[in-house]
Design a protein around this motif. Structure first.
Motif, PDB file in Angstrom:
ATOM      1  N   LYS A  15       7.089  32.304  37.397  1.00 30.42           N
ATOM      2  CA  LYS A  15       5.765  31.703  37.459  1.00 30.42           C
ATOM      3  C   LYS A  15       4.718  32.767  37.192  1.00 30.42           C
ATOM      4  CE  LYS A  15       7.122  28.174  40.731  1.00 30.42           C
ATOM      5  NZ  LYS A  15       6.896  27.555  42.027  1.00 30.42           N
ATOM      6  N   LYS A  16       3.649  32.353  36.526  1.00 29.18           N
ATOM      7  CA  LYS A  16       2.542  33.261  36.254  1.00 29.18           C
ATOM      8  C   LYS A  16       1.318  32.756  37.002  1.00 29.18           C
ATOM      9  CE  LYS A  16       3.931  34.773  31.701  1.00 29.18           C
ATOM     10  NZ  LYS A  16       3.531  34.954  30.319  1.00 29.18           N
ATOM     11  N   TYR A  17       0.666  33.666  37.686  1.00 30.77           N
ATOM     12  CA  TYR A  17      -0.553  33.343  38.405  1.00 30.77           C
ATOM     13  C   TYR A  17      -1.702  34.157  37.824  1.00 30.77           C
ATOM     14  CZ  TYR A  17       2.372  30.930  41.743  1.00 30.77           C
ATOM     15  OH  TYR A  17       3.266  30.059  42.317  1.00 30.77           O
ATOM     16  N   LYS A  25      -4.561  30.567  40.183  1.00 28.09           N
ATOM     17  CA  LYS A  25      -3.757  29.352  40.050  1.00 28.09           C
ATOM     18  C   LYS A  25      -2.537  29.643  39.181  1.00 28.09           C
ATOM     19  CE  LYS A  25      -7.746  26.305  40.338  1.00 28.09           C
ATOM     20  NZ  LYS A  25      -8.593  25.391  39.591  1.00 28.09           N
ATOM     21  N   GLU A  26      -1.476  28.878  39.431  1.00 29.39           N
ATOM     22  CA  GLU A  26      -0.297  28.988  38.588  1.00 29.39           C
ATOM     23  C   GLU A  26      -0.645  28.420  37.218  1.00 29.39           C
ATOM     24  OE1 GLU A  26       4.289  27.405  38.261  1.00 29.39           O
ATOM     25  OE2 GLU A  26       3.116  26.870  40.019  1.00 29.39           O
ATOM     26  N   SER A  27      -0.252  29.132  36.187  1.00 32.75           N
ATOM     27  CA  SER A  27      -0.577  28.690  34.842  1.00 32.75           C
ATOM     28  C   SER A  27       0.629  28.060  34.175  1.00 32.75           C
ATOM     29  CB  SER A  27      -1.064  29.858  33.997  1.00 32.75           C
ATOM     30  OG  SER A  27      -1.328  29.412  32.695  1.00 32.75           O
ATOM     31  N   LYS A  28       0.406  26.921  33.593  1.00 28.57           N
ATOM     32  CA  LYS A  28       1.441  26.263  32.812  1.00 28.57           C
ATOM     33  C   LYS A  28       1.135  26.444  31.323  1.00 28.57           C
ATOM     34  CE  LYS A  28       2.826  23.191  36.378  1.00 28.57           C
ATOM     35  NZ  LYS A  28       3.331  24.164  37.285  1.00 28.57           N
ATOM     36  N   CYS A  86      -5.259  33.357  32.682  1.00 26.06           N
ATOM     37  CA  CYS A  86      -4.981  32.069  32.041  1.00 26.06           C
ATOM     38  C   CYS A  86      -6.003  31.766  30.935  1.00 26.06           C
ATOM     39  CB  CYS A  86      -4.955  30.945  33.068  1.00 26.06           C
ATOM     40  SG  CYS A  86      -6.562  30.515  33.775  1.00 26.06           S
TER      41      CYS A  86
END
Length: 75
Positions: free
Chosen positions: A13-15, A21-24, A36
């Motif tokens: 996961k990348k924050y 926030k977690e980036s999708k 992000c």
């Protein structure tokens, strides 16, 4: 404990260091610190005299400066 193949191959996961926030989505990575795409876009149009700009600048500095100092120590 059952572990499925999707658990093994899941991407980390990348924050975002700005909004936290977690980036999708995509974004940029600077010295293993992620920003992000939403925050990158926001920074591109932000007034450099605003309080929000100062806040973002301090977050980036806090995340990246120690890594730069560590590199200098290796020289």
């Amino acid at each position: 404990m059952d572990i499925s193949s999707k658990d093994i191959w899941r991407d980390p996961k990348k924050y975002c260091i700005i909004c936290e926030k977690e980036s999708k989505n995509s974004g940029i990575e600077i010295m293993n610190s992620f920003i992000c795409e939403d925050c990158v876009q926001k920074m591109n149009v932000m007034d450099v005299n605003s309080k929000e700009y100062e806040s973002i600048k301090n977050k980036v500095k806090k995340a990246i400066a120690p890594k730069i100092l560590d590199l200098k120590d290796l020289e």
